[in-house]
Design a protein around this motif. Structure first.
Motif, PDB file in Angstrom:
ATOM      1  N   PHE A   1       0.860  -1.178   0.000  1.00  0.00           N
ATOM      2  CA  PHE A   1       0.000   0.000   0.000  1.00  0.00           C
ATOM      3  C   PHE A   1       0.905   1.239   0.000  1.00  0.00           C
ATOM      4  N   HIS A   2       0.482   2.260  -0.721  1.00  0.00           N
ATOM      5  CA  HIS A   2       1.013   3.594  -0.466  1.00  0.00           C
ATOM      6  C   HIS A   2      -0.200   4.405  -0.044  1.00  0.00           C
ATOM      7  N   THR A   3      -0.923   4.942  -0.966  1.00  0.00           N
ATOM      8  CA  THR A   3      -2.241   5.477  -0.616  1.00  0.00           C
ATOM      9  C   THR A   3      -3.334   4.508  -1.051  1.00  0.00           C
ATOM     10  N   SER A   4      -3.098   3.794  -2.153  1.00  0.00           N
ATOM     11  CA  SER A   4      -4.033   2.746  -2.583  1.00  0.00           C
ATOM     12  C   SER A   4      -3.306   1.405  -2.620  1.00  0.00           C
ATOM     13  N   TYR A   5      -4.050   0.346  -2.754  1.00  0.00           N
ATOM     14  CA  TYR A   5      -3.502  -1.007  -2.770  1.00  0.00           C
ATOM     15  C   TYR A   5      -2.874  -1.288  -4.129  1.00  0.00           C
ATOM     16  N   GLU A   6      -1.588  -1.639  -4.124  1.00  0.00           N
ATOM     17  CA  GLU A   6      -0.872  -1.911  -5.367  1.00  0.00           C
ATOM     18  C   GLU A   6       0.228  -2.946  -5.088  1.00  0.00           C
ATOM     19  N   PRO A   7      -0.139  -4.218  -5.001  1.00  0.00           N
ATOM     20  CA  PRO A   7       0.834  -5.248  -4.618  1.00  0.00           C
ATOM     21  C   PRO A   7       1.791  -5.612  -5.754  1.00  0.00           C
ATOM     22  N   ILE A   8       3.080  -5.404  -5.520  1.00  0.00           N
ATOM     23  CA  ILE A   8       4.119  -5.669  -6.514  1.00  0.00           C
ATOM     24  C   ILE A   8       5.298  -6.332  -5.817  1.00  0.00           C
ATOM     25  N   ARG A   9       5.964  -7.208  -6.521  1.00  0.00           N
ATOM     26  CA  ARG A   9       7.196  -7.834  -6.023  1.00  0.00           C
ATOM     27  C   ARG A   9       8.230  -7.829  -7.141  1.00  0.00           C
ATOM     28  N   CYS A  10       9.513  -7.769  -6.748  1.00  0.00           N
ATOM     29  CA  CYS A  10      10.550  -7.866  -7.762  1.00  0.00           C
ATOM     30  C   CYS A  10      11.801  -8.514  -7.206  1.00  0.00           C
ATOM     31  N   ILE A  11      12.584  -9.047  -8.106  1.00  0.00           N
ATOM     32  CA  ILE A  11      13.933  -9.515  -7.832  1.00  0.00           C
ATOM     33  C   ILE A  11      14.843  -8.824  -8.833  1.00  0.00           C
ATOM     34  N   ARG A  12      15.970  -8.309  -8.346  1.00  0.00           N
ATOM     35  CA  ARG A  12      16.922  -7.623  -9.215  1.00  0.00           C
ATOM     36  C   ARG A  12      18.295  -8.252  -9.031  1.00  0.00           C
ATOM     37  N   SER A  13      18.858  -8.750 -10.098  1.00  0.00           N
ATOM     38  CA  SER A  13      20.244  -9.206 -10.096  1.00  0.00           C
ATOM     39  C   SER A  13      21.118  -8.076 -10.639  1.00  0.00           C
ATOM     40  N   LYS A  14      22.372  -8.327 -10.848  1.00  0.00           N
ATOM     41  CA  LYS A  14      23.244  -7.291 -11.400  1.00  0.00           C
ATOM     42  C   LYS A  14      22.860  -6.931 -12.834  1.00  0.00           C
ATOM     43  N   THR A  15      22.242  -7.878 -13.533  1.00  0.00           N
ATOM     44  CA  THR A  15      22.009  -7.672 -14.965  1.00  0.00           C
ATOM     45  C   THR A  15      20.551  -7.740 -15.400  1.00  0.00           C
ATOM     46  N   HIS A  16      19.648  -8.229 -14.550  1.00  0.00           N
ATOM     47  CA  HIS A  16      18.251  -8.391 -14.953  1.00  0.00           C
ATOM     48  C   HIS A  16      17.312  -8.113 -13.791  1.00  0.00           C
ATOM     49  N   LYS A  17      16.079  -7.792 -14.125  1.00  0.00           N
ATOM     50  CA  LYS A  17      15.056  -7.587 -13.102  1.00  0.00           C
ATOM     51  C   LYS A  17      13.741  -8.204 -13.554  1.00  0.00           C
ATOM     52  N   LEU A  18      13.089  -8.890 -12.635  1.00  0.00           N
ATOM     53  CA  LEU A  18      11.760  -9.443 -12.858  1.00  0.00           C
ATOM     54  C   LEU A  18      10.790  -8.746 -11.914  1.00  0.00           C
ATOM     55  N   ILE A  19       9.714  -8.173 -12.467  1.00  0.00           N
ATOM     56  CA  ILE A  19       8.687  -7.486 -11.682  1.00  0.00           C
ATOM     57  C   ILE A  19       7.350  -8.178 -11.911  1.00  0.00           C
ATOM     58  N   ARG A  20       6.621  -8.404 -10.817  1.00  0.00           N
ATOM     59  CA  ARG A  20       5.273  -8.988 -10.911  1.00  0.00           C
ATOM     60  C   ARG A  20       4.259  -8.058 -10.251  1.00  0.00           C
ATOM     61  N   TYR A  21       3.159  -7.822 -10.960  1.00  0.00           N
ATOM     62  CA  TYR A  21       2.027  -7.076 -10.416  1.00  0.00           C
ATOM     63  C   TYR A  21       0.951  -8.090 -10.041  1.00  0.00           C
ATOM     64  N   TYR A  22       0.574  -8.095  -8.775  1.00  0.00           N
ATOM     65  CA  TYR A  22      -0.293  -9.161  -8.269  1.00  0.00           C
ATOM     66  C   TYR A  22      -1.777  -8.815  -8.272  1.00  0.00           C
ATOM     67  N   ASP A  23      -2.121  -7.595  -8.636  1.00  0.00           N
ATOM     68  CA  ASP A  23      -3.534  -7.240  -8.724  1.00  0.00           C
ATOM     69  C   ASP A  23      -3.947  -7.233 -10.192  1.00  0.00           C
ATOM     70  N   GLU A  24      -4.341  -8.384 -10.685  1.00  0.00           N
ATOM     71  CA  GLU A  24      -4.701  -8.504 -12.094  1.00  0.00           C
ATOM     72  C   GLU A  24      -6.008  -7.803 -12.436  1.00  0.00           C
ATOM     73  N   THR A  25      -6.769  -7.436 -11.403  1.00  0.00           N
ATOM     74  CA  THR A  25      -8.046  -6.762 -11.652  1.00  0.00           C
ATOM     75  C   THR A  25      -7.863  -5.282 -11.977  1.00  0.00           C
ATOM     76  N   TYR A  26      -6.651  -4.770 -11.718  1.00  0.00           N
ATOM     77  CA  TYR A  26      -6.426  -3.340 -11.965  1.00  0.00           C
ATOM     78  C   TYR A  26      -4.984  -3.124 -12.406  1.00  0.00           C
ATOM     79  N   LEU A  27      -4.796  -3.062 -13.720  1.00  0.00           N
ATOM     80  CA  LEU A  27      -3.458  -2.841 -14.263  1.00  0.00           C
ATOM     81  C   LEU A  27      -3.298  -1.439 -14.845  1.00  0.00           C
ATOM     82  N   HIS A  28      -4.248  -0.561 -14.527  1.00  0.00           N
ATOM     83  CA  HIS A  28      -4.068   0.854 -14.838  1.00  0.00           C
ATOM     84  C   HIS A  28      -3.113   1.465 -13.804  1.00  0.00           C
TER      85      HIS A  28
END
Length: 453
Positions: free
Chosen positions: A321-348
């Motif tokens: 949460f910041h002001t609204s609910y926006e669940p995100i997770r990521c892993i960052r290596s030295k050369t790549h990053k994977l980001i996942r957005y967990y709220d599929e109902t709202y991708l705006h």
């Protein structure tokens, strides 16, 4: 050994020691006599979760600080660095901002909740938000006075926290700053509107640097400089679109400069990955104190003897949460990053999670509300350091995606991430905007999922 913790709001790495044309001569001088971490990352790019993760060495989903402290989120304060140092003979003093307990301008209640033994913060009453950099200056003067009379019976832990460079920025631009010669940092377009906004940031940063200079000079004049670990950092990236409250490097990349007496890496830079979550265990090693059992971080104490030492292969970050609910997770290596957005109902875009500003206004005038987020994104940070080319479905990156996905899944399991079990609940004490809400400070009660207590 004293510990002097100096911190700003929302500065990312947009400061002089990181190569930006920002007037920070005092920070630049400190960096030349300290170790500068060029690849340091926060755990969560929103104020309270970031600070609480660094000061507990626990991820937000573990320590409970899922959102902003002033919006009803809290944690087990016994696991905070302050009570830990108190138990080990430190005298703890707060001067200025903390953002781990309650409203950050309510310093008295915050300092008590966190266990500070003294609160020497001056009153913030009577300042406009645009003028709170002057409050920072008053607090710096107060800290100097305190250092001048400190008896050194016990080692000191001083937290000197600044409002700068939080929005709202000063609306009176420093006379040495030429708006026409400003260039906003990536990923912000360069135009008259964003240049004016950035000039105000630069004014705030210059004020913060002045405060840093006062503290450093007082440490030297009171023979404490060479008997103190000086830690300068910020909570996350600038309060701009595609920065703060995102898991792009412009959101999670932070300044981290540490001066450690006796270090052989003073004046050098570390290009290895470091996470804020590693600061607590590192301080334990530097102070020769036992590590509490709950710490998740990995000490990088070796970097004060060897700037090339790599203590981790990846860092993890999250938003809940910041002001609204926006669940995100990521892993960052030295050369790549994977980001996942967990709220599929709202991708705006969660627009209330973006601070109001001239820069946001510019993006809104050019269709920000129509932009969509990827459900999952993979970035090649060698060829795409700006993180704009999603290669998650590119077969050439299949093995990298597989490896990062496995490690992120394992991290979530190891830390018992509640997102594994579904959507995070909105408790009645949380103040949470609706995802569609445009402004965090909306006065319309219909713009909220919960109004909090």
């Amino acid at each position: 050994m004293h510990v002097i913790y100096i911190h700003t709001h929302d500065s990312g790495r947009v400061l002089g020691p990181y190569g930006y044309a920002v007037s920070t001569p005092n920070l630049n001088a400190l960096a030349k006599d300290a170790t500068t971490f060029r690849q340091a990352y926060c755990v969560s790019p929103t104020c309270s979760p970031s600070r609480c993760s660094m000061l507990t060495s626990l991820y937000p989903h573990e320590n409970g600080m899922l959102g902003l402290a002033q919006r009803g989120f809290t944690l087990d304060y016994d696991k905070h660095l302050v009570p830990y140092l108190n138990k080990h003979g430190y005298h703890s003093v707060l001067c200025g901002i903390q953002h781990e307990a309650g409203w950050y301008l309510d310093h008295e209640d915050g300092s008590k909740a966190l266990g500070y033994q003294e609160d020497i913060t001056t009153s913030p009453q009577g300042y406009r938000q645009e003028d709170l950099v002057y409050w920072d200056q008053k607090n710096a003067d107060q800290a100097v006075s305190y250092l001048n009379q400190y008896d050194k019976t016990n080692p000191l832990f001083l937290s000197f926290g600044m409002y700068a460079t939080h929005r709202r920025f000063p609306d009176k631009i420093d006379p040495d700053i030429d708006v026409n010669q400003c260039k906003p940092p990536y990923p912000i377009p360069d135009n008259s509107q964003t240049r004016l906004d950035y000039a105000r940031y630069l004014t705030s940063a210059k004020s913060a640097d002045s405060c840093v200079g006062k503290i450093i000079q007082a440490l030297k004049e009171n023979d404490m400089y060479d008997d103190a670990i000086i830690l300068f950092t910020t909570d996350h990236g600038l309060a701009n679109p595609f920065s703060k409250c995102t898991l792009f490097d412009s959101g999670i990349g932070v300044s981290l400069i540490m001066r450690v007496p006796g270090s052989t890496t003073k004046g050098k830079v570390v290009d290895e990955l470091v996470s804020h979550i590693d600061v607590f265990p590192t301080l334990c090693d530097l102070l020769h104190l036992p590590k509490p059992s709950w710490l998740r971080g990995i000490s990088f104490v070796e970097n004060f003897e060897d700037e090339t030492y790599a203590h981790r292969d990846e860092v993890y970050a999250e938003v809940n949460f910041h002001t609204s609910y926006e669940p995100i997770r990521c892993i960052r290596s030295k050369t790549h990053k994977l980001i996942r957005y967990y709220d599929e109902t709202y991708l705006h875009m969660n627009l209330s999670n973006i601070d109001e500003s001239l820069t946001k206004d510019y993006f809104m005038d050019h269709g920000l509300q129509d932009r969509l987020k990827y459900k999952e994104a993979l970035y090649d940070l060698v060829y795409d350091p700006g993180e704009r080319n999603n290669v998650v479905n590119d077969e050439a990156y299949a093995e990298i995606k597989k490896t990062l996905s496995y490690k992120l899944d394992q991290h979530m399991k190891d830390t018992n991430d509640p997102l594994l079990y579904g959507e995070l609940p909105v408790k009645k004490e949380y103040k949470v905007n609706k995802k569609e809400c445009l402004q965090a400070s909306s006065k319309n009660k219909d713009d909220y999922v919960s109004l909090g207590k």
